[in-house]
Design a protein around this motif. Structure first.
Motif, PDB file in Angstrom:
ATOM      1  N   LYS A 308     -22.747  96.013  34.511  1.00 35.05           N
ATOM      2  CA  LYS A 308     -23.230  97.235  33.781  1.00 35.05           C
ATOM      3  C   LYS A 308     -22.470  98.190  33.293  1.00 35.05           C
ATOM      4  O   LYS A 308     -22.582  98.491  32.167  1.00 35.05           O
ATOM      5  N   ARG A 309     -21.505  98.291  34.061  1.00 34.22           N
ATOM      6  CA  ARG A 309     -20.341  99.247  33.501  1.00 34.22           C
ATOM      7  C   ARG A 309     -19.735  98.667  32.373  1.00 34.22           C
ATOM      8  O   ARG A 309     -19.399  99.165  31.455  1.00 34.22           O
ATOM      9  N   TRP A 311     -20.534  96.394  30.261  1.00 38.45           N
ATOM     10  CA  TRP A 311     -21.546  96.221  29.040  1.00 38.45           C
ATOM     11  C   TRP A 311     -21.812  97.979  28.298  1.00 38.45           C
ATOM     12  O   TRP A 311     -21.623  97.707  27.012  1.00 38.45           O
ATOM     13  N   ASN A 312     -21.534  98.751  29.169  1.00 38.47           N
ATOM     14  CA  ASN A 312     -21.551 100.022  28.607  1.00 38.47           C
ATOM     15  C   ASN A 312     -20.160 100.323  27.815  1.00 38.47           C
ATOM     16  O   ASN A 312     -20.304 100.870  26.800  1.00 38.47           O
ATOM     17  N   ARG A 315     -20.105  98.327  24.746  1.00 36.28           N
ATOM     18  CA  ARG A 315     -21.133  99.151  23.770  1.00 36.28           C
ATOM     19  C   ARG A 315     -20.497 100.354  23.135  1.00 36.28           C
ATOM     20  O   ARG A 315     -20.656 100.461  21.907  1.00 36.28           O
ATOM     21  N   ARG A 316     -19.821 100.958  23.873  1.00 42.42           N
ATOM     22  CA  ARG A 316     -18.970 102.080  23.382  1.00 42.42           C
ATOM     23  C   ARG A 316     -17.851 101.702  22.405  1.00 42.42           C
ATOM     24  O   ARG A 316     -17.736 102.467  21.795  1.00 42.42           O
ATOM     25  N   CYS A 456     -22.823  93.399  21.206  1.00 42.86           N
ATOM     26  CA  CYS A 456     -22.777  94.621  21.191  1.00 42.86           C
ATOM     27  C   CYS A 456     -22.217  95.169  19.521  1.00 42.86           C
ATOM     28  O   CYS A 456     -22.680  96.136  19.335  1.00 42.86           O
ATOM     29  N   ILE A 466     -25.721 106.276  21.615  1.00 45.16           N
ATOM     30  CA  ILE A 466     -24.950 105.580  22.778  1.00 45.16           C
ATOM     31  C   ILE A 466     -24.852 106.656  23.771  1.00 45.16           C
ATOM     32  O   ILE A 466     -24.955 107.668  23.420  1.00 45.16           O
ATOM     33  N   GLU A 467     -24.616 106.288  24.847  1.00 46.61           N
ATOM     34  CA  GLU A 467     -24.494 107.038  26.225  1.00 46.61           C
ATOM     35  C   GLU A 467     -23.236 106.922  26.703  1.00 46.61           C
ATOM     36  O   GLU A 467     -22.760 105.856  26.997  1.00 46.61           O
ATOM     37  N   TRP A 468     -22.713 107.945  26.855  1.00 47.84           N
ATOM     38  CA  TRP A 468     -21.359 108.051  27.414  1.00 47.84           C
ATOM     39  C   TRP A 468     -21.089 109.337  28.524  1.00 47.84           C
ATOM     40  O   TRP A 468     -21.331 110.303  28.331  1.00 47.84           O
ATOM     41  N   LYS A 472     -25.850 111.611  25.652  1.00 45.52           N
ATOM     42  CA  LYS A 472     -26.166 110.746  24.479  1.00 45.52           C
ATOM     43  C   LYS A 472     -25.958 111.256  23.326  1.00 45.52           C
ATOM     44  O   LYS A 472     -26.023 112.447  22.980  1.00 45.52           O
TER      45      LYS A 472
END
Length: 515
Positions: A308-309, A311-312, A315-316, A456, A466-468, A472
């Motif tokens: 999960k981490r 993937w984020n 994505r970032r 991604c 995107i969420e960082w 958001k």
């Protein structure tokens, strides 16, 4: 029957077209990994072990044996007489926070230096940690702890950096931007400053080497992160780099403040990525970005790092490539997003991994059937290779894959050796698992990361947010146009970006006016 299906697949023109592109892509990756391996191996012995002082050696640059000692002394004196302001945007704390901070304040060039820790607010755990760290260091170092408030017009990190830059000393010669996960070494800062002795170089940057401490159990997500890092090494295979790592970036103060360069202006104008903007402005000015081998910095992987981490994180990284501040950024980031991150990872990486698996499986099946030698010496009309058997083509693929795998791991281990040399701790960054396990898991991790990055990259093209770190960000025209935060009840809230930007700019101008 299965053997015949495999032969038919490998001899089809459509399959061979994909296979040829994938193999060429693998050869290109291998070339850069060989360059990275050679670069690290030929420079590791020039790096002083542990905390020894640099002896005037310019890493990655030829050493002139006839140069007089006075010239070396003058260079060392110039480095020592320069003043450096270190800006550290921090948020929260983790297991290695204090260890990294101590390594950062110990990485001195021998001259004046100040550290500016910038946090969102006093409610952030990093604030109390930074205040305690300042007290721990006492009079040994000049440390400022700054609160900057929340950002609603740009990324929080850029907001922190802008607030920090507005409070650096006017007599500083260099500004170093550091993340709290960067483990510095005593010679790191000197090496970066020495790089900027060249007027054609505008940015000297470090590069992270993610590692899992020996003995800790490895997750597949750790190998995905390793795969990402291996792909990133292709951009720093030479001294002149196309990439900038915001976790360790040194610039001249005069360049940073120069409106013609426009770094601060681009950050302030709803910027999202600090390092991509710096890199774009550097190329716009016709200047170089350089990554010395001695600035390869170890970054410990969190044992709890999960998919999960990761993937984020991926994505970032791809979302960054969909942001831009001007046409220079647009061209560079679009190339990275579409050409490198999508086509490169799919056609030159993931497809090759799949090709290797198919070749190995087909050859093993043929071997177990007892017909491998017979088929190797057989001839059939096999697509573009009428005089070769499918099994011969599979062996060529495996031969390329062998070199590919060897130098992929050699480049990673060579950089680990550089980090161990700088830290004076042998074996600290070298995995202890069996080589076969490492090779297989690295192969699978790279294949998985290529698929992850390409996915991604597509999402970055199709989405605008995107969420960082729980915030958001919404993109529009390459810039941040909305910043959404969540209150203690989980309810989202925001502010108009223009209003927030005007307020932040006025506050910084007022502070500069008081100086």
């Amino acid at each position: 029957m299965q053997t015949q299906l495999g032969d038919a697949l490998f001899c089809s023109l459509a399959f061979q077209n994909v296979a040829i592109v994938a193999t060429i892509g693998a050869i290109v990756f291998t070339y850069f990994w060989i360059r990275m391996y050679w670069r690290a191996r030929t420079n590791v012995d020039k790096i002083p072990c542990g905390s020894q002082e640099m002896k005037g050696i310019e890493i990655d640059k030829p050493v002139n044996a006839t140069r007089e000692d006075k010239q070396l002394e003058a260079e060392a004196a110039a480095i020592k007489n320069s003043k450096v302001s270190v800006v550290l945007p921090v948020k929260g704390i983790h297991a290695d926070t204090l260890v990294n901070w101590r390594s950062q304040v110990e990485s001195s060039h021998g001259g004046k230096i100040e550290f500016l820790f910038v946090v969102e607010s006093e409610d952030d755990p990093a604030y109390d940690a930074a205040v305690a760290f300042r007290e721990e260091q006492g009079a040994h170092h000049v440390i400022k702890v700054i609160t900057c408030g929340l950002s609603f017009y740009c990324s929080q990190k850029i907001h922190n950096l802008l607030e920090g830059v507005s409070q650096i000393s006017e007599d500083s010669d260099f500004v170093l931007f550091l993340d709290d996960d960067a483990t510095m070494r005593p010679e790191s800062l000197k090496t970066l400053i020495r790089i900027l002795n060249d007027p054609d170089v505008m940015v000297a940057t470090g590069w992270p080497h993610d590692y899992l401490p020996p003995g800790e159990p490895a997750r597949f997500s750790h190998f995905l992160l390793k795969g990402y890092r291996l792909l990133s090494y292709t951009s720093v295979a030479t001294l002149d780099s196309i990439g900038v790592w915001g976790g360790c970036t040194l610039v001249r103060r005069k360049d940073l403040m120069d409106e013609r360069v426009g770094i601060l202006e681009a950050w302030q104008d709803c910027g999202y990525s600090d390092d991509m903007i710096i890199g774009g402005r550097c190329r716009k000015m016709g200047k170089k970005v350089q990554v010395p081998v001695a600035a390869m910095l170890p970054a410990r992987m969190d044992a709890a790092y999960d998919f999960k981490r990761h993937w984020n994180f991926s994505r970032r990284q791809m979302f960054v490539c969909s942001t831009y501040s001007d046409v220079w950024d647009l061209m560079q980031n679009s190339f990275l997003l579409i050409a490198a991150s999508f086509f490169g990872t799919v056609f030159g990486c993931f497809n090759f991994c799949a090709l290797v698996v198919l070749s190995l499986a087909s050859l093993l099946h043929t071997l177990l059937a007892g017909s491998l030698l017979e088929r190797l010496h057989g001839h059939m009309a096999c697509g573009y290779f009428p005089s070769s058997s499918p099994q011969a083509l599979m062996l060529v693929v495996l031969a390329v894959a062998s070199v590919w795998l060897v130098f992929m791991n050699l480049s990673y281990n060579a950089i680990a050796a550089v980090c161990e040399r700088m830290g004076g701790i042998k074996g600290a960054y070298t995995p202890t698992q069996s080589p076969l396990y490492i090779i297989v898991m690295t192969f699978l991790g790279l294949a998985g990361q290529c698929l992850t990055l390409s996915s991604c990259a597509v999402l970055a093209l199709l989405t605008s947010s995107i969420e960082w770190s729980g915030v958001k960000y919404v993109r529009g025209g390459g810039r941040v146009i909305q910043v959404w935060r969540f209150d203690e009840n989980g309810k989202p809230f925001t502010r108009p970006w223009r209003e927030a930007m005007v307020e932040a700019v006025a506050r910084r101008k007022e502070r500069l006016g008081r100086k």
